[in-house]
Design an enzyme around this catalytic site. Sequence first.
Site, PDB file in Angstrom:
ATOM      1  N   ARG A 248       0.334   6.563   7.761  1.00  0.00           N
ATOM      2  CA  ARG A 248       0.337   6.707   6.174  1.00  0.00           C
ATOM      3  C   ARG A 248      -0.318   7.801   5.809  1.00  0.00           C
ATOM      4  O   ARG A 248       0.149   8.476   4.713  1.00  0.00           O
ATOM      5  CB  ARG A 248      -0.488   5.419   5.462  1.00  0.00           C
ATOM      6  CG  ARG A 248      -0.024   4.090   5.610  1.00  0.00           C
ATOM      7  CD  ARG A 248      -0.698   3.189   4.783  1.00  0.00           C
ATOM      8  NE  ARG A 248      -0.574   1.913   4.897  1.00  0.00           N
ATOM      9  CZ  ARG A 248       0.511   1.014   4.517  1.00  0.00           C
ATOM     10  NH1 ARG A 248       1.298   1.451   3.811  1.00  0.00           N
ATOM     11  NH2 ARG A 248       0.417  -0.121   5.024  1.00  0.00           N
TER      12      ARG A 248
ATOM     13  N   ASP B   2      14.549  -0.973   0.997  1.00  0.00           N
ATOM     14  CA  ASP B   2      15.538  -1.023   2.013  1.00  0.00           C
ATOM     15  C   ASP B   2      16.341  -2.203   1.782  1.00  0.00           C
ATOM     16  O   ASP B   2      17.487  -1.822   1.203  1.00  0.00           O
ATOM     17  CB  ASP B   2      14.405  -1.269   3.329  1.00  0.00           C
ATOM     18  CG  ASP B   2      15.058  -1.540   4.475  1.00  0.00           C
ATOM     19  OD1 ASP B   2      16.297  -1.062   4.653  1.00  0.00           O
ATOM     20  OD2 ASP B   2      14.268  -1.914   5.398  1.00  0.00           O
TER      21      ASP B   2
ATOM     22  N   LYS C  44       0.837  -1.262   0.170  1.00  0.00           N
ATOM     23  CA  LYS C  44      -0.063  -0.040  -0.124  1.00  0.00           C
ATOM     24  C   LYS C  44       0.921   1.158  -0.288  1.00  0.00           C
ATOM     25  O   LYS C  44       0.517   2.410  -0.155  1.00  0.00           O
ATOM     26  CB  LYS C  44      -0.891   0.194   1.146  1.00  0.00           C
ATOM     27  CG  LYS C  44      -1.632  -1.244   1.485  1.00  0.00           C
ATOM     28  CD  LYS C  44      -2.401  -0.965   2.990  1.00  0.00           C
ATOM     29  CE  LYS C  44      -3.230  -2.602   3.161  1.00  0.00           C
ATOM     30  NZ  LYS C  44      -3.183  -2.508   4.626  1.00  0.00           N
ATOM     31  N   GLY C  45       2.141   1.027   0.277  1.00  0.00           N
ATOM     32  CA  GLY C  45       3.017   2.277   0.708  1.00  0.00           C
ATOM     33  C   GLY C  45       3.302   3.340  -0.653  1.00  0.00           C
ATOM     34  O   GLY C  45       3.196   4.333  -0.214  1.00  0.00           O
TER      35      GLY C  45
ATOM     36  N   ASP D 172       4.066   3.318   6.363  1.00  0.00           N
ATOM     37  CA  ASP D 172       3.296   3.029   7.779  1.00  0.00           C
ATOM     38  C   ASP D 172       4.264   2.396   8.931  1.00  0.00           C
ATOM     39  O   ASP D 172       5.240   2.028   8.494  1.00  0.00           O
ATOM     40  CB  ASP D 172       2.291   2.022   7.694  1.00  0.00           C
ATOM     41  CG  ASP D 172       2.777   0.545   7.383  1.00  0.00           C
ATOM     42  OD1 ASP D 172       3.598   0.362   6.589  1.00  0.00           O
ATOM     43  OD2 ASP D 172       2.439  -0.335   8.279  1.00  0.00           O
TER      44      ASP D 172
ATOM     45  N   PHE E  78      14.249   3.848  10.277  1.00  0.00           N
ATOM     46  CA  PHE E  78      12.861   3.774  10.134  1.00  0.00           C
ATOM     47  C   PHE E  78      12.080   4.829   9.897  1.00  0.00           C
ATOM     48  O   PHE E  78      11.839   5.521  10.778  1.00  0.00           O
ATOM     49  CB  PHE E  78      12.163   2.739  10.934  1.00  0.00           C
ATOM     50  CG  PHE E  78      10.837   1.901  10.805  1.00  0.00           C
ATOM     51  CD1 PHE E  78      11.097   0.907   9.660  1.00  0.00           C
ATOM     52  CD2 PHE E  78       9.761   2.216  10.909  1.00  0.00           C
ATOM     53  CE1 PHE E  78       9.910   0.498   9.011  1.00  0.00           C
ATOM     54  CE2 PHE E  78       8.588   1.814  10.333  1.00  0.00           C
ATOM     55  CZ  PHE E  78       8.677   0.910   9.644  1.00  0.00           C
ATOM     56  N   VAL E  79      11.441   4.922   8.696  1.00  0.00           N
ATOM     57  CA  VAL E  79      10.555   6.211   8.457  1.00  0.00           C
ATOM     58  C   VAL E  79       9.464   6.059   8.153  1.00  0.00           C
ATOM     59  O   VAL E  79       8.736   5.134   7.815  1.00  0.00           O
ATOM     60  CB  VAL E  79      11.127   6.973   7.078  1.00  0.00           C
ATOM     61  CG1 VAL E  79      12.764   7.488   7.244  1.00  0.00           C
ATOM     62  CG2 VAL E  79      11.082   6.102   5.892  1.00  0.00           C
TER      63      VAL E  79
ATOM     64  N   ASP F 176       7.686   3.002  -3.055  1.00  0.00           N
ATOM     65  CA  ASP F 176       7.797   4.067  -2.011  1.00  0.00           C
ATOM     66  C   ASP F 176       9.205   3.991  -1.499  1.00  0.00           C
ATOM     67  O   ASP F 176       9.869   5.023  -1.308  1.00  0.00           O
ATOM     68  CB  ASP F 176       7.108   3.952  -0.749  1.00  0.00           C
ATOM     69  CG  ASP F 176       6.713   2.192  -0.196  1.00  0.00           C
ATOM     70  OD1 ASP F 176       7.478   1.612  -0.918  1.00  0.00           O
ATOM     71  OD2 ASP F 176       5.920   2.178   0.758  1.00  0.00           O
TER      72      ASP F 176
ATOM     73  N   LYS G 267      17.461   3.309   0.719  1.00  0.00           N
ATOM     74  CA  LYS G 267      18.542   3.297   1.794  1.00  0.00           C
ATOM     75  C   LYS G 267      19.785   2.462   1.433  1.00  0.00           C
ATOM     76  O   LYS G 267      19.810   1.262   1.503  1.00  0.00           O
ATOM     77  CB  LYS G 267      17.958   2.554   3.100  1.00  0.00           C
ATOM     78  CG  LYS G 267      16.895   3.069   3.655  1.00  0.00           C
ATOM     79  CD  LYS G 267      16.303   2.446   5.035  1.00  0.00           C
ATOM     80  CE  LYS G 267      15.015   2.745   5.567  1.00  0.00           C
ATOM     81  NZ  LYS G 267      14.504   1.807   6.505  1.00  0.00           N
TER      82      LYS G 267
HETATM   83  P1  5GP Z   1      12.647  -4.327   1.463  1.00  0.00           P
HETATM   84  O1  5GP Z   1      12.501  -5.546   1.012  1.00  0.00           O
HETATM   85  O2  5GP Z   1      13.694  -3.330   0.510  1.00  0.00           O
HETATM   86  O3  5GP Z   1      13.698  -4.478   2.665  1.00  0.00           O
HETATM   87  O4  5GP Z   1      11.735  -3.542   2.067  1.00  0.00           O
HETATM   88  C1  5GP Z   1      10.419  -3.825   1.455  1.00  0.00           C
HETATM   89  C2  5GP Z   1       9.277  -2.875   2.194  1.00  0.00           C
HETATM   90  O5  5GP Z   1       9.432  -2.864   3.428  1.00  0.00           O
HETATM   91  C3  5GP Z   1       9.101  -1.727   1.516  1.00  0.00           C
HETATM   92  O6  5GP Z   1       8.193  -1.554   0.421  1.00  0.00           O
HETATM   93  C4  5GP Z   1       8.366  -1.067   2.808  1.00  0.00           C
HETATM   94  O7  5GP Z   1       7.039  -1.371   2.679  1.00  0.00           O
HETATM   95  C5  5GP Z   1       8.855  -1.618   3.979  1.00  0.00           C
HETATM   96  N1  5GP Z   1       9.930  -0.789   4.347  1.00  0.00           N
HETATM   97  C6  5GP Z   1      11.332  -0.895   4.497  1.00  0.00           C
HETATM   98  N2  5GP Z   1      12.052   0.296   4.999  1.00  0.00           N
HETATM   99  C7  5GP Z   1      10.989   0.912   5.644  1.00  0.00           C
HETATM  100  C8  5GP Z   1      10.699   2.107   6.439  1.00  0.00           C
HETATM  101  O8  5GP Z   1      11.758   2.574   6.967  1.00  0.00           O
HETATM  102  N3  5GP Z   1       9.627   2.493   6.678  1.00  0.00           N
HETATM  103  C9  5GP Z   1       8.483   1.709   6.407  1.00  0.00           C
HETATM  104  N4  5GP Z   1       7.232   2.443   7.056  1.00  0.00           N
HETATM  105  N5  5GP Z   1       8.447   0.570   5.705  1.00  0.00           N
HETATM  106  C10 5GP Z   1       9.601   0.183   5.482  1.00  0.00           C
END
Ligand code: 5GP
Length: 183
Positions: free
Chosen positions: A169, A107, A47-48, A163, A156-157, A104, A135
Amino acid sequence: MDSAHLGDDLDHVLYTQEQIHARLEELGKEIWADYHDKEVLLVGVLKGAVLVMADLMRALPGTVTMDWMAVSSYGSGTKSSGVVRILKDLDTDISNRHVLIVEDIIDSGLTLNWIRSNLLSRNPASLEICTLLRKPEAAKVEIDCKYVGFEIPNEFVVGYGLDFDEKYRNLRDIGVLAPHMYS
Ligand code: 5GP
Protein backbone atom coordinates in the site's frame (compact mmCIF):
# COMPACT_ATOMS: atom_id res chain seq x y z
CA MET A 1 8.48 2.98 -0.75
CA ASP A 2 9.91 3.23 -4.25
CA SER A 3 9.41 0.61 -6.99
CA ALA A 4 13.18 0.23 -7.26
CA HIS A 5 13.21 -1.34 -3.75
CA LEU A 6 10.84 -4.14 -4.75
CA GLY A 7 13.16 -6.40 -6.73
CA ASP A 8 11.09 -8.61 -9.04
CA ASP A 9 7.80 -8.37 -7.07
CA LEU A 10 6.49 -6.06 -9.80
CA ASP A 11 6.19 -7.03 -13.43
CA HIS A 12 6.22 -3.36 -14.44
CA VAL A 13 5.24 0.11 -13.25
CA LEU A 14 1.94 1.27 -14.74
CA TYR A 15 1.78 4.85 -13.41
CA THR A 16 4.41 6.82 -11.54
CA GLN A 17 3.48 8.99 -8.59
CA GLU A 18 4.01 12.06 -10.80
CA GLN A 19 1.49 10.77 -13.36
CA ILE A 20 -0.98 9.91 -10.60
CA HIS A 21 -0.69 13.35 -8.98
CA ALA A 22 -1.06 15.14 -12.32
CA ARG A 23 -4.21 13.17 -13.14
CA LEU A 24 -5.72 13.80 -9.71
CA GLU A 25 -5.08 17.55 -10.14
CA GLU A 26 -7.05 17.40 -13.41
CA LEU A 27 -9.87 15.43 -11.80
CA GLY A 28 -9.90 17.92 -8.93
CA LYS A 29 -10.55 20.76 -11.42
CA GLU A 30 -13.36 18.81 -13.11
CA ILE A 31 -14.95 17.96 -9.78
CA TRP A 32 -14.69 21.51 -8.49
CA ALA A 33 -16.33 22.87 -11.66
CA ASP A 34 -19.33 20.67 -10.79
CA TYR A 35 -19.38 21.15 -7.01
CA HIS A 36 -18.04 24.65 -6.29
CA ASP A 37 -21.50 25.90 -5.40
CA LYS A 38 -22.49 22.83 -3.34
CA GLU A 39 -21.32 21.34 -0.05
CA VAL A 40 -19.81 18.07 -1.19
CA LEU A 41 -19.21 15.15 1.16
CA LEU A 42 -16.39 12.88 -0.04
CA VAL A 43 -16.98 9.27 0.97
CA GLY A 44 -13.89 7.09 0.88
CA VAL A 45 -13.86 3.32 0.87
CA LEU A 46 -11.24 1.90 3.21
CA LYS A 47 -8.50 1.01 2.98
CA GLY A 48 -7.49 1.26 -0.66
CA ALA A 49 -8.80 4.79 -1.25
CA VAL A 50 -6.78 6.43 1.55
CA LEU A 51 -4.09 7.88 -0.72
CA VAL A 52 -6.50 8.83 -3.51
CA MET A 53 -8.60 10.72 -0.95
CA ALA A 54 -5.55 12.45 0.54
CA ASP A 55 -4.37 13.77 -2.82
CA LEU A 56 -7.77 14.40 -4.42
CA MET A 57 -9.12 16.45 -1.52
CA ARG A 58 -6.01 18.66 -1.59
CA ALA A 59 -6.58 19.20 -5.32
CA LEU A 60 -9.99 20.75 -4.50
CA PRO A 61 -9.60 24.49 -3.98
CA GLY A 62 -12.47 25.01 -1.50
CA THR A 63 -14.03 23.50 1.60
CA VAL A 64 -15.14 19.86 1.52
CA THR A 65 -15.90 17.29 4.20
CA MET A 66 -15.07 13.60 4.23
CA ASP A 67 -16.26 10.36 5.75
CA TRP A 68 -15.26 6.72 5.43
CA MET A 69 -16.84 3.33 4.95
CA ALA A 70 -15.19 -0.06 5.18
CA VAL A 71 -16.66 -3.10 3.48
CA SER A 72 -15.36 -6.59 2.97
CA SER A 73 -15.16 -7.73 -0.64
CA TYR A 74 -11.81 -9.39 -1.27
CA GLY A 75 -10.18 -12.05 0.89
CA SER A 76 -6.44 -12.36 1.06
CA GLY A 77 -6.08 -13.39 -2.60
CA THR A 78 -6.83 -11.61 -5.86
CA LYS A 79 -10.39 -12.91 -6.41
CA SER A 80 -13.62 -11.25 -5.30
CA SER A 81 -15.45 -13.19 -2.59
CA GLY A 82 -18.74 -11.91 -4.00
CA VAL A 83 -19.93 -11.12 -0.48
CA VAL A 84 -20.19 -7.51 0.65
CA ARG A 85 -20.52 -6.68 4.32
CA ILE A 86 -20.23 -3.31 6.10
CA LEU A 87 -17.28 -3.40 8.49
CA LYS A 88 -17.46 0.32 9.29
CA ASP A 89 -20.41 2.54 8.42
CA LEU A 90 -20.44 6.29 7.80
CA ASP A 91 -20.52 8.64 10.80
CA THR A 92 -22.54 11.15 8.73
CA ASP A 93 -26.25 11.22 7.92
CA ILE A 94 -26.14 11.67 4.12
CA SER A 95 -29.82 12.44 3.52
CA ASN A 96 -30.05 15.61 1.36
CA ARG A 97 -26.24 15.74 1.07
CA HIS A 98 -24.25 15.87 -2.17
CA VAL A 99 -22.13 12.72 -1.93
CA LEU A 100 -19.10 11.83 -4.03
CA ILE A 101 -17.75 8.30 -3.51
CA VAL A 102 -13.94 8.21 -3.80
CA GLU A 103 -12.59 4.81 -4.87
CA ASP A 104 -9.21 3.40 -5.72
CA ILE A 105 -10.28 0.83 -8.31
CA ILE A 106 -13.36 -0.62 -9.99
CA ASP A 107 -12.74 -4.20 -11.06
CA SER A 108 -15.91 -6.32 -11.44
CA GLY A 109 -17.88 -3.36 -10.06
CA LEU A 110 -19.81 -5.65 -7.71
CA THR A 111 -18.59 -4.00 -4.52
CA LEU A 112 -19.23 -0.45 -5.66
CA ASN A 113 -22.60 -1.36 -7.11
CA TRP A 114 -23.59 -2.64 -3.69
CA ILE A 115 -22.23 0.46 -1.92
CA ARG A 116 -23.99 2.73 -4.40
CA SER A 117 -27.38 1.08 -3.82
CA ASN A 118 -26.82 1.12 -0.09
CA LEU A 119 -26.03 4.87 -0.06
CA LEU A 120 -28.87 5.70 -2.47
CA SER A 121 -31.33 4.14 -0.02
CA ARG A 122 -30.29 6.86 2.46
CA ASN A 123 -31.72 9.58 0.14
CA PRO A 124 -28.72 11.78 -0.67
CA ALA A 125 -29.37 14.95 -2.72
CA SER A 126 -26.97 13.52 -5.32
CA LEU A 127 -24.54 10.62 -5.58
CA GLU A 128 -21.60 10.41 -7.99
CA ILE A 129 -18.48 8.26 -8.15
CA CYS A 130 -14.81 9.10 -8.66
CA THR A 131 -12.32 6.26 -9.13
CA LEU A 132 -8.62 6.49 -9.82
CA LEU A 133 -8.55 3.21 -11.78
CA ARG A 134 -11.09 1.21 -13.73
CA LYS A 135 -10.72 -2.14 -15.50
CA PRO A 136 -13.34 -2.04 -18.29
CA GLU A 137 -12.65 -5.64 -19.37
CA ALA A 138 -13.40 -6.97 -15.88
CA ALA A 139 -16.80 -5.28 -15.48
CA LYS A 140 -19.61 -7.59 -14.39
CA VAL A 141 -22.02 -4.72 -13.79
CA GLU A 142 -22.09 -1.36 -15.55
CA ILE A 143 -21.53 1.47 -13.11
CA ASP A 144 -22.10 5.08 -14.01
CA CYS A 145 -18.81 6.58 -12.84
CA LYS A 146 -18.52 10.30 -13.56
CA TYR A 147 -14.81 10.78 -12.82
CA VAL A 148 -12.24 8.16 -13.89
CA GLY A 149 -8.48 8.62 -13.51
CA PHE A 150 -7.16 5.84 -15.74
CA GLU A 151 -8.65 2.86 -17.55
CA ILE A 152 -6.29 -0.07 -17.12
CA PRO A 153 -5.95 -3.63 -18.50
CA ASN A 154 -7.39 -6.57 -16.58
CA GLU A 155 -4.29 -7.21 -14.45
CA PHE A 156 -3.74 -7.19 -10.69
CA VAL A 157 -2.17 -3.91 -9.62
CA VAL A 158 -0.65 -2.78 -6.33
CA GLY A 159 0.67 0.43 -4.84
CA TYR A 160 -0.68 3.89 -4.04
CA GLY A 161 -3.03 2.41 -1.42
CA LEU A 162 -3.75 -0.85 -3.27
CA ASP A 163 -2.56 -4.00 -1.55
CA PHE A 164 -1.80 -7.64 -2.04
CA ASP A 165 -2.30 -9.40 1.27
CA GLU A 166 -2.09 -5.97 2.98
CA LYS A 167 1.36 -5.28 1.50
CA TYR A 168 2.51 -2.68 -1.08
CA ARG A 169 0.00 0.00 0.00
CA ASN A 170 2.91 2.36 0.70
CA LEU A 171 4.42 1.96 -2.76
CA ARG A 172 4.50 5.43 -4.37
CA ASP A 173 3.78 4.18 -7.91
CA ILE A 174 1.12 1.80 -9.21
CA GLY A 175 2.51 -1.40 -10.68
CA VAL A 176 1.39 -4.75 -12.03
CA LEU A 177 2.21 -7.49 -9.53
CA ALA A 178 4.43 -10.20 -11.03
CA PRO A 179 2.34 -13.39 -11.55
CA HIS A 180 4.86 -15.49 -9.57
CA MET A 181 3.83 -13.52 -6.46
CA TYR A 182 0.35 -15.03 -6.35
CA SER A 183 0.42 -18.20 -8.43
P1 5GP B 1 -14.72 -5.23 -7.46
O1 5GP B 1 -15.86 -5.52 -6.54
O2 5GP B 1 -14.96 -4.04 -8.36
O3 5GP B 1 -14.37 -6.46 -8.26
O4 5GP B 1 -13.42 -4.95 -6.59
C1 5GP B 1 -13.52 -4.39 -5.34
C2 5GP B 1 -12.24 -4.27 -4.60
O5 5GP B 1 -11.32 -5.29 -4.96
C3 5GP B 1 -11.49 -2.98 -4.88
O6 5GP B 1 -11.99 -1.90 -4.16
C4 5GP B 1 -10.09 -3.38 -4.43
O7 5GP B 1 -9.99 -3.29 -3.04
C5 5GP B 1 -10.01 -4.83 -4.86
N1 5GP B 1 -9.34 -4.96 -6.17
C6 5GP B 1 -9.89 -5.14 -7.37
N2 5GP B 1 -8.95 -5.20 -8.34
C7 5GP B 1 -7.77 -5.02 -7.71
C8 5GP B 1 -6.41 -4.94 -8.17
O8 5GP B 1 -6.06 -5.03 -9.36
N3 5GP B 1 -5.46 -4.76 -7.20
C9 5GP B 1 -5.77 -4.64 -5.87
N4 5GP B 1 -4.76 -4.46 -5.03
N5 5GP B 1 -7.04 -4.69 -5.41
C10 5GP B 1 -8.02 -4.88 -6.32
